[in-house]
Design a protein around this motif. Structure first.
Motif, short mmCIF file in Angstrom:
data_model
loop_
_atom_site.label_atom_id
_atom_site.label_comp_id
_atom_site.label_asym_id
_atom_site.label_seq_id
_atom_site.Cartn_x
_atom_site.Cartn_y
_atom_site.Cartn_z
N ARG A 83 20.10 54.03 -4.74
CA ARG A 83 19.50 55.13 -4.00
C ARG A 83 18.38 54.55 -3.14
N SER A 84 18.26 55.04 -1.93
CA SER A 84 17.29 54.46 -1.01
C SER A 84 15.85 54.62 -1.49
N ASP A 85 15.08 53.57 -1.28
CA ASP A 85 13.65 53.56 -1.57
C ASP A 85 12.97 52.99 -0.33
N CYS A 86 12.62 53.89 0.58
CA CYS A 86 12.07 53.46 1.88
C CYS A 86 10.77 52.68 1.75
N SER A 87 10.04 52.91 0.66
CA SER A 87 8.78 52.21 0.48
C SER A 87 8.99 50.72 0.21
N SER A 88 10.21 50.33 -0.17
CA SER A 88 10.51 48.92 -0.45
C SER A 88 11.38 48.29 0.63
N CYS A 89 11.53 49.01 1.74
CA CYS A 89 12.38 48.53 2.83
C CYS A 89 11.52 48.35 4.09
N PHE A 90 12.00 47.50 4.98
CA PHE A 90 11.28 47.27 6.23
C PHE A 90 11.82 48.16 7.35
N ALA A 91 12.16 49.40 6.99
CA ALA A 91 12.67 50.38 7.97
C ALA A 91 13.87 49.83 8.72
N LEU A 92 14.73 49.12 8.02
CA LEU A 92 15.86 48.47 8.69
C LEU A 92 16.77 49.46 9.40
N CYS A 93 17.04 50.62 8.77
CA CYS A 93 17.93 51.58 9.41
C CYS A 93 17.32 52.12 10.70
N CYS A 94 16.00 52.14 10.77
CA CYS A 94 15.31 52.67 11.96
C CYS A 94 15.23 51.64 13.08
N THR A 138 18.12 62.96 8.37
CA THR A 138 18.07 63.60 7.06
C THR A 138 19.41 63.51 6.34
N VAL A 139 20.45 63.16 7.06
CA VAL A 139 21.78 63.02 6.46
C VAL A 139 22.01 61.59 5.98
N PHE A 140 21.45 60.62 6.69
CA PHE A 140 21.72 59.21 6.41
C PHE A 140 21.21 58.80 5.03
N GLU A 141 21.98 57.98 4.35
CA GLU A 141 21.60 57.41 3.06
C GLU A 141 22.19 56.00 2.99
N CYS A 142 21.35 55.02 2.66
CA CYS A 142 21.83 53.63 2.62
C CYS A 142 22.30 53.21 1.24
N PHE A 143 22.18 54.10 0.25
CA PHE A 143 22.57 53.80 -1.13
C PHE A 143 21.79 52.61 -1.71
N GLY A 144 20.57 52.43 -1.23
CA GLY A 144 19.73 51.36 -1.75
C GLY A 144 19.93 50.02 -1.07
N ALA A 145 20.80 49.98 -0.05
CA ALA A 145 21.06 48.71 0.63
C ALA A 145 19.84 48.20 1.38
N GLY A 146 19.03 49.11 1.91
CA GLY A 146 17.87 48.69 2.70
C GLY A 146 16.88 47.88 1.89
N GLN A 147 16.51 48.37 0.70
CA GLN A 147 15.56 47.61 -0.09
C GLN A 147 16.18 46.35 -0.69
N GLN A 148 17.51 46.37 -0.92
CA GLN A 148 18.17 45.17 -1.43
C GLN A 148 18.12 44.06 -0.40
N VAL A 149 18.42 44.39 0.86
CA VAL A 149 18.36 43.40 1.93
C VAL A 149 16.92 42.93 2.14
N SER A 150 15.97 43.88 2.13
CA SER A 150 14.57 43.53 2.39
C SER A 150 13.97 42.66 1.30
N GLN A 151 14.18 43.06 0.05
CA GLN A 151 13.47 42.41 -1.05
C GLN A 151 14.26 41.32 -1.77
N VAL A 152 15.59 41.38 -1.70
CA VAL A 152 16.40 40.39 -2.41
C VAL A 152 17.02 39.39 -1.43
#
Length: 261
Positions: A8-19, A64-78
């Motif tokens: 599940r997305s956690d925008c606080s751990s992502c570098f706003a990649l989708c944006c 508000t529809v988009f969901e990355c399923f947690g991929a954003g923080q995985q790419v950013s942090q891992v």
């Protein structure tokens, strides 16, 4: 061993990649047209959205529809170990990796449902294979055969769906049908709606017990009062795209979208 990825997305751990890395268009509900690789005009320096609280009111319902399923923080942090695109990260490569990672995470979401609803050794093995891949380096991710994985997981999901829906032998098969705008209320228990086009369809008050909604297009679909609590393979983006209310029943783990009344 690396911990399993969050799904599940956690925008606080992502570098706003989708944006930044993803392209979007005003016609799709994103306010303006934006090419991939250009930061959204609403993106702040701290990677937060400047209009997050009023996205729909300001004409950005697509966000508000988009969901990355947690991929954003995985790419950013891992995958990139905390190196932001702002600090010299390879933005083009990050975009390609995010696209692959989101597909992997969505497959994991569905395979987790198989484990809950109809456990299968093949599905468990596929999940382990994909989970290992989510912890890989960018080159490995970008050279992986995601199409082959999709096809393999698709077969496993179809088999799981058939096992769950076996109790509804007379259920209709609407797979991949164009049902846009149609009224389909009432008893839809055990039916297959995989890949169906349901844009603007009326499913209000319908009983969708054990119905298969894998890949169904629910944009603007009226699910007010509908029972989706045991629907198969329903995702948060699908729920976000639909029109529901407080009487709509969703599967455990899915949240009622904030715009539902």
């Amino acid at each position: 061993m690396a911990p399993p990825p969050a799904l599940r997305s956690d925008c606080s751990s992502c570098f706003a990649l989708c944006c930044v890395v993803l392209p979007f268009s005003a016609d799709s509900g994103f306010g303006v047209d934006k090419p991939g690789g250009r930061p959204c005009l609403n993106l702040l320096e701290d990677d937060r959205c400047g209009i997050h609280a009023t996205l729909r009111e300001d004409g950005w319902p697509g966000c508000t529809v988009f969901e990355c399923f947690g991929a954003g923080q995985q790419v950013s942090q891992v995958t990139y170990a905390g190196l932001s695109w702002r600090d010299g990260g390879n933005l083009g490569e990050m975009g390609a990796v995010l696209t692959v990672m989101r597909q992997l995470h969505e497959m994991l979401v569905h395979l987790d449902e198989v484990a809950r609803r109809s456990p299968d050794d093949g599905a468990a093995a596929a999940r382990g294979r994909i989970e290992d891949l989510t912890a890989a380096d960018p080159e490995t991710l970008l050279t992986s055969d995601v199409d082959e994985l999709h096809a393999h997981v698709g077969r496993l999901l179809a088999e799981a769906s058939a096992r769950v829906r076996r109790g509804w032998p007379d259920a209709a098969d609407h797979s991949r049908r164009d049902l846009a705008g149609q009224r389909m209320t009432g008893d839809l228990r055990g039916c297959s709606l995989r890949g169906a086009l349901l844009i603007g369809a009326d499913l209000s008050g319908a009983d969708l017990t054990d119905a298969d909604l894998l890949g169904a297009d629910l944009r603007g679909t009226d699910v007010r009062g509908a029972d989706l609590s045991t629907a198969l393979f329903l995702t948060q983006p699908q729920a976000n795209a639909a029109v529901g209310d407080t009487a709509t029943l969703l599967p455990d783990g899915l949240a009622h979208p904030g715009h539902w009344t």
